[in-house]
Design a protein around this motif. Structure first.
Motif, mmCIF file in Angstrom:
data_model
loop_
_atom_site.group_PDB
_atom_site.id
_atom_site.type_symbol
_atom_site.label_atom_id
_atom_site.label_comp_id
_atom_site.label_asym_id
_atom_site.label_seq_id
_atom_site.Cartn_x
_atom_site.Cartn_y
_atom_site.Cartn_z
ATOM 1 N N LEU A 246 -42.506 31.454 14.718
ATOM 2 C CA LEU A 246 -41.177 32.056 14.897
ATOM 3 C C LEU A 246 -40.304 31.869 13.656
ATOM 4 O O LEU A 246 -39.607 32.797 13.231
ATOM 5 N N VAL A 247 -40.354 30.681 13.075
ATOM 6 C CA VAL A 247 -39.595 30.429 11.838
ATOM 7 C C VAL A 247 -40.099 31.354 10.729
ATOM 8 O O VAL A 247 -39.304 31.965 10.009
ATOM 9 N N ALA A 248 -41.427 31.477 10.629
ATOM 10 C CA ALA A 248 -42.016 32.329 9.588
ATOM 11 C C ALA A 248 -41.579 33.776 9.737
ATOM 12 O O ALA A 248 -41.125 34.404 8.781
ATOM 13 N N ARG A 249 -41.701 34.293 10.950
ATOM 14 C CA ARG A 249 -41.467 35.726 11.166
ATOM 15 C C ARG A 249 -39.995 36.104 11.260
ATOM 16 O O ARG A 249 -39.581 37.147 10.766
ATOM 17 N N PHE A 250 -39.199 35.246 11.921
ATOM 18 C CA PHE A 250 -37.822 35.657 12.208
ATOM 19 C C PHE A 250 -36.758 34.937 11.379
ATOM 20 O O PHE A 250 -35.593 35.299 11.465
ATOM 21 N N ALA A 251 -37.154 33.979 10.569
ATOM 22 C CA ALA A 251 -36.191 33.324 9.682
ATOM 23 C C ALA A 251 -36.554 33.561 8.217
ATOM 24 O O ALA A 251 -35.743 34.049 7.438
ATOM 25 N N VAL A 252 -37.790 33.242 7.851
ATOM 26 C CA VAL A 252 -38.182 33.306 6.441
ATOM 27 C C VAL A 252 -38.422 34.745 5.977
ATOM 28 O O VAL A 252 -37.907 35.154 4.935
ATOM 29 N N LYS A 253 -39.198 35.524 6.729
ATOM 30 C CA LYS A 253 -39.484 36.905 6.296
ATOM 31 C C LYS A 253 -38.211 37.726 6.108
ATOM 32 O O LYS A 253 -38.068 38.400 5.086
ATOM 33 N N PRO A 254 -37.242 37.696 7.053
ATOM 34 C CA PRO A 254 -36.019 38.482 6.835
ATOM 35 C C PRO A 254 -35.252 38.075 5.571
ATOM 36 O O PRO A 254 -34.675 38.933 4.906
ATOM 37 N N ILE A 255 -35.294 36.801 5.223
ATOM 38 C CA ILE A 255 -34.623 36.347 3.996
ATOM 39 C C ILE A 255 -35.333 36.932 2.773
ATOM 40 O O ILE A 255 -34.695 37.444 1.854
ATOM 41 N N ILE A 256 -36.663 36.870 2.772
ATOM 42 C CA ILE A 256 -37.425 37.407 1.642
ATOM 43 C C ILE A 256 -37.190 38.908 1.506
ATOM 44 O O ILE A 256 -36.997 39.427 0.407
ATOM 45 N N VAL A 257 -37.191 39.608 2.642
ATOM 46 C CA VAL A 257 -37.020 41.065 2.636
ATOM 47 C C VAL A 257 -35.644 41.460 2.092
ATOM 48 O O VAL A 257 -35.493 42.546 1.526
ATOM 49 N N LEU A 258 -34.655 40.579 2.232
ATOM 50 C CA LEU A 258 -33.337 40.865 1.647
ATOM 51 C C LEU A 258 -33.411 41.015 0.132
ATOM 52 O O LEU A 258 -32.661 41.778 -0.460
ATOM 53 N N PHE A 259 -34.323 40.273 -0.483
ATOM 54 C CA PHE A 259 -34.421 40.262 -1.936
ATOM 55 C C PHE A 259 -35.557 41.118 -2.484
ATOM 56 O O PHE A 259 -35.518 41.549 -3.629
ATOM 57 N N ILE A 260 -36.594 41.324 -1.672
ATOM 58 C CA ILE A 260 -37.750 42.098 -2.136
ATOM 59 C C ILE A 260 -38.017 43.209 -1.136
ATOM 60 O O ILE A 260 -38.425 42.959 -0.012
ATOM 61 N N GLU A 261 -37.783 44.427 -1.581
ATOM 62 C CA GLU A 261 -38.058 45.595 -0.744
ATOM 63 C C GLU A 261 -39.263 46.302 -1.354
ATOM 64 O O GLU A 261 -39.141 46.995 -2.361
ATOM 65 N N ARG A 262 -40.396 46.104 -0.747
ATOM 66 C CA ARG A 262 -41.627 46.672 -1.293
ATOM 67 C C ARG A 262 -42.227 47.656 -0.291
ATOM 68 O O ARG A 262 -42.531 47.288 0.839
ATOM 69 N N PRO A 263 -42.410 48.901 -0.690
ATOM 70 C CA PRO A 263 -43.017 49.877 0.229
ATOM 71 C C PRO A 263 -44.489 49.560 0.483
ATOM 72 O O PRO A 263 -45.184 49.058 -0.401
ATOM 73 N N ARG A 264 -44.918 49.849 1.672
ATOM 74 C CA ARG A 264 -46.332 49.661 2.005
ATOM 75 C C ARG A 264 -47.176 50.598 1.143
ATOM 76 O O ARG A 264 -46.695 51.649 0.693
ATOM 77 N N PRO A 265 -48.433 50.237 0.911
ATOM 78 C CA PRO A 265 -49.284 51.054 0.031
ATOM 79 C C PRO A 265 -49.379 52.521 0.443
ATOM 80 O O PRO A 265 -49.356 53.404 -0.418
ATOM 81 N N PHE A 266 -49.441 52.798 1.737
ATOM 82 C CA PHE A 266 -49.573 54.194 2.163
ATOM 83 C C PHE A 266 -48.297 54.988 1.923
ATOM 84 O O PHE A 266 -48.330 56.210 1.882
ATOM 85 N N ILE A 267 -47.159 54.303 1.731
ATOM 86 C CA ILE A 267 -45.905 54.970 1.362
ATOM 87 C C ILE A 267 -45.890 55.219 -0.149
ATOM 88 O O ILE A 267 -45.475 56.268 -0.617
ATOM 89 N N ALA A 268 -46.368 54.224 -0.900
ATOM 90 C CA ALA A 268 -46.321 54.295 -2.365
ATOM 91 C C ALA A 268 -47.399 55.207 -2.966
ATOM 92 O O ALA A 268 -47.178 55.803 -4.011
ATOM 93 N N PHE A 269 -48.552 55.304 -2.292
ATOM 94 C CA PHE A 269 -49.678 56.057 -2.867
ATOM 95 C C PHE A 269 -50.277 56.995 -1.825
ATOM 96 O O PHE A 269 -50.731 56.550 -0.771
#
Length: 192
Positions: free
Chosen positions: A66-89
């Motif tokens: 829960l900490v990984a998915r709902f605390a840490v990931k949202p913080i990382i996503v605030l700083f790194i917005e990376r499109p999934r490969p099928f969006i990028a290519f």
């Protein structure tokens, strides 16, 4: 040279060529998680001397995930917005779908975050089962690249972060448990 993209292209390039391999990749990427969850839950119902340890393991695995998915990931996503490969290519072989709102949240892999956190906790309490969980998590991570929803670096970052989260959650719990035990012993010694 972009090794991340080269490795992605190699692994994902295997998709779409063999129906059995495609189904295996889809199974590992999407459904292996449920099997690991069922195995983890069944540990709660094993009677005997390890029951309390299994309950602690389950609780810490849930907290870590829960900490990984709902605390840490949202913080990382605030700083790194990376499109999934099928969006990028356009050439990506996408074998599974994702939620549309997650299409710019490839980094880090939520599956890797969650299942490496769980696997690490399981390893702390049951070495053999933990090794099984870690190997299964590796297969799941590679499969997520195979089906076109993550880059290898998404999986590696998720795995490392998940392991670190589980380590710190377990450390906090063991420190709390030791303090609780120490206070209990002090109270018992003062009564005697």
């Amino acid at each position: 040279m972009n090794y991340d993209l080269d490795i992605f292209n190699y692994i994902n390039g295997l998709a779409g060529n063999n129906l059995v391999l495609d189904y295996l990749g889809i199974f590992l990427a999407q459904y292996l998680a449920y099997i690991l969850g069922i195995i983890l839950i069944t540990r709660l119902f094993i009677k005997g001397k390890n029951r309390a340890m299994n309950q602690i393991m389950f609780m810490l695995a849930i907290i870590s995930s829960l900490v990984a998915r709902f605390a840490v990931k949202p913080i990382i996503v605030l700083f790194i917005e990376r499109p999934r490969p099928f969006i990028a290519f356009n050439s990506t072989h996408q074998l599974v779908s994702t939620m549309a709102f997650e299409n710019l949240q490839s980094f880090p892999s939520g599956h890797a975050l969650i299942f490496f956190a769980i696997s690490t906790i399981v390893y702390f309490y049951h070495k053999k089962l933990g090794i099984f969980f870690l190997i299964a998590s590796i297969f799941m991570g590679v499969a997520r690249v195979f089906v076109g929803v993550h880059y290898p670096s998404d999986i590696i970052a998720g795995a490392i972060t998940g392991v670190l989260i589980a380590y710190f959650v377990n450390l906090l719990f063991t420190n709390w448990q030791e303090k609780k035990e120490k206070n209990h012993n002090l109270r018992n010694n003062s009564i005697n």
